[in-house]
Design a protein around this motif. Structure first.
Motif, PDB file in Angstrom:
ATOM      1  N   PHE A  17       0.872  -1.170   0.000  1.00  0.00           N
ATOM      2  CA  PHE A  17       0.000   0.000   0.000  1.00  0.00           C
ATOM      3  C   PHE A  17       0.911   1.222   0.000  1.00  0.00           C
ATOM      4  O   PHE A  17       1.421   1.615   1.045  1.00  0.00           O
ATOM      5  N   PRO A  18       1.173   1.829  -1.165  1.00  0.00           N
ATOM      6  CA  PRO A  18       2.043   3.009  -1.208  1.00  0.00           C
ATOM      7  C   PRO A  18       1.276   4.241  -0.714  1.00  0.00           C
ATOM      8  O   PRO A  18       0.340   4.692  -1.361  1.00  0.00           O
ATOM      9  N   LEU A  19       1.684   4.778   0.421  1.00  0.00           N
ATOM     10  CA  LEU A  19       0.959   5.889   1.026  1.00  0.00           C
ATOM     11  C   LEU A  19       1.964   6.896   1.564  1.00  0.00           C
ATOM     12  O   LEU A  19       2.713   6.590   2.489  1.00  0.00           O
ATOM     13  N   LEU A  68       8.788   2.853  -5.536  1.00  0.00           N
ATOM     14  CA  LEU A  68       8.650   2.581  -4.107  1.00  0.00           C
ATOM     15  C   LEU A  68       9.969   2.860  -3.404  1.00  0.00           C
ATOM     16  O   LEU A  68      11.052   2.614  -3.945  1.00  0.00           O
ATOM     17  N   ARG A  69       9.890   3.347  -2.187  1.00  0.00           N
ATOM     18  CA  ARG A  69      11.105   3.543  -1.391  1.00  0.00           C
ATOM     19  C   ARG A  69      11.706   2.185  -1.024  1.00  0.00           C
ATOM     20  O   ARG A  69      11.042   1.153  -1.093  1.00  0.00           O
ATOM     21  N   SER A  70      12.950   2.218  -0.612  1.00  0.00           N
ATOM     22  CA  SER A  70      13.725   0.987  -0.488  1.00  0.00           C
ATOM     23  C   SER A  70      13.428   0.176   0.767  1.00  0.00           C
ATOM     24  O   SER A  70      13.871  -0.963   0.883  1.00  0.00           O
ATOM     25  N   VAL A  71      12.683   0.750   1.711  1.00  0.00           N
ATOM     26  CA  VAL A  71      12.319   0.035   2.941  1.00  0.00           C
ATOM     27  C   VAL A  71      10.865   0.356   3.280  1.00  0.00           C
ATOM     28  O   VAL A  71      10.439   1.513   3.199  1.00  0.00           O
ATOM     29  N   GLY A  72      10.111  -0.663   3.638  1.00  0.00           N
ATOM     30  CA  GLY A  72       8.757  -0.502   4.145  1.00  0.00           C
ATOM     31  C   GLY A  72       8.600  -1.300   5.425  1.00  0.00           C
ATOM     32  O   GLY A  72       9.574  -1.870   5.937  1.00  0.00           O
ATOM     33  N   ARG A 111      -0.530  -3.509  -6.119  1.00  0.00           N
ATOM     34  CA  ARG A 111       0.856  -3.866  -6.380  1.00  0.00           C
ATOM     35  C   ARG A 111       1.356  -4.925  -5.394  1.00  0.00           C
ATOM     36  O   ARG A 111       0.976  -4.921  -4.220  1.00  0.00           O
ATOM     37  N   ARG A 112       2.205  -5.802  -5.896  1.00  0.00           N
ATOM     38  CA  ARG A 112       2.787  -6.866  -5.093  1.00  0.00           C
ATOM     39  C   ARG A 112       4.285  -6.893  -5.336  1.00  0.00           C
ATOM     40  O   ARG A 112       4.753  -6.632  -6.450  1.00  0.00           O
ATOM     41  N   VAL A 113       5.032  -7.240  -4.288  1.00  0.00           N
ATOM     42  CA  VAL A 113       6.489  -7.271  -4.393  1.00  0.00           C
ATOM     43  C   VAL A 113       7.023  -8.559  -3.794  1.00  0.00           C
ATOM     44  O   VAL A 113       6.354  -9.228  -3.007  1.00  0.00           O
TER      45      VAL A 113
END
Length: 215
Positions: A17-19, A68-72, A111-113
């Motif tokens: 979930f890109p937020l 996407l940023r490199s850490v979630g 989206r899935r990673v």
């Protein structure tokens, strides 16, 4: 009942979930108001899995779709309700940070990673301890920051909170920029996050003197 995870329990693939400016930390709680159809579908699908995990990750730019940023940080759905107008009110409990190393093609609207958890195994242990934590000095700085930002809080509860809950809750709730929140997320241990948080508050207080009240 809270589920306890080990590295082996964490999935290889993760819905994300890109937020922007939304920060979830291990053992933190993040409330979400979900209304976009693709994210309603994502939460429907997550609820069907044994782990019920969603990856919170900030977008890195304004492209469509954004990088996407490199850490979630992955959070487990621990509270869920549906409103009369079809929104989902969800609470995620932070479990473990991850690196989204590869975005996966597929037929889902979200989206899935492929997630790499290896750097963050210590997130799954007991609460982190900051042995150098100076609570009186930290609370004194916090009062100056809250005054500068025009914020209020229950100071009695802050005096009683353990250091991890205090530092992580402030990191998640204070009105820092997306870049600043990402730095707080990527701080390796609690002592590093506390130092970064203190530096951000010191800078904000100093900036008020130069530019007027914080916005």
């Amino acid at each position: 009942m809270t589920r306890h995870f080990g590295i082996a329990d964490l999935p290889e693939t993760l819905s994300v979930f890109p937020l922007p400016e939304a920060l979830l930390l291990p053992r933190g709680r993040l409330p979400l108001n979900i209304f976009e159809p693709r994210y309603l579908a994502m939460f429907d699908d997550a609820l069907k899995t044994p782990h019920r995990l969603i990856g919170m990750v900030q977008p890195a730019d304004n492209t469509r779709p954004p990088l996407l940023r490199s850490v979630g940080c992955a959070g487990r759905i621990v509270s869920f309700s549906e409103t009369e107008d079809g929104r989902y009110l969800v609470v995620l409990a932070g479990i473990c940070r991850f690196a989204p190393v590869e975005e996966l093609d597929g037929f889902t609207p979200y989206r899935r990673v492929r997630a790499d958890w290896s750097r963050w195994g210590h997130d799954l242990g007991k609460r982190d301890i900051d042995e150098g934590f100076d609570r009186p000095a930290f609370l004194a700085l916090l009062k100056r920051y809250f005054a500068a930002a025009g914020l209020s809080t229950d100071w009695d509860s802050l005096k009683e909170a353990d250091e991890e809950m205090l530092v992580n809750s402030l990191a998640m709730l204070c009105p820092f920029s997306a870049e600043e929140k990402q730095a707080l997320l990527e701080a390796d241990r609690l002592k590093d996050r506390r130092a970064s948080l203190a530096a951000l508050m010191e800078f904000a207080v100093a900036s008020q003197g130069e530019d007027g009240p914080l916005q």
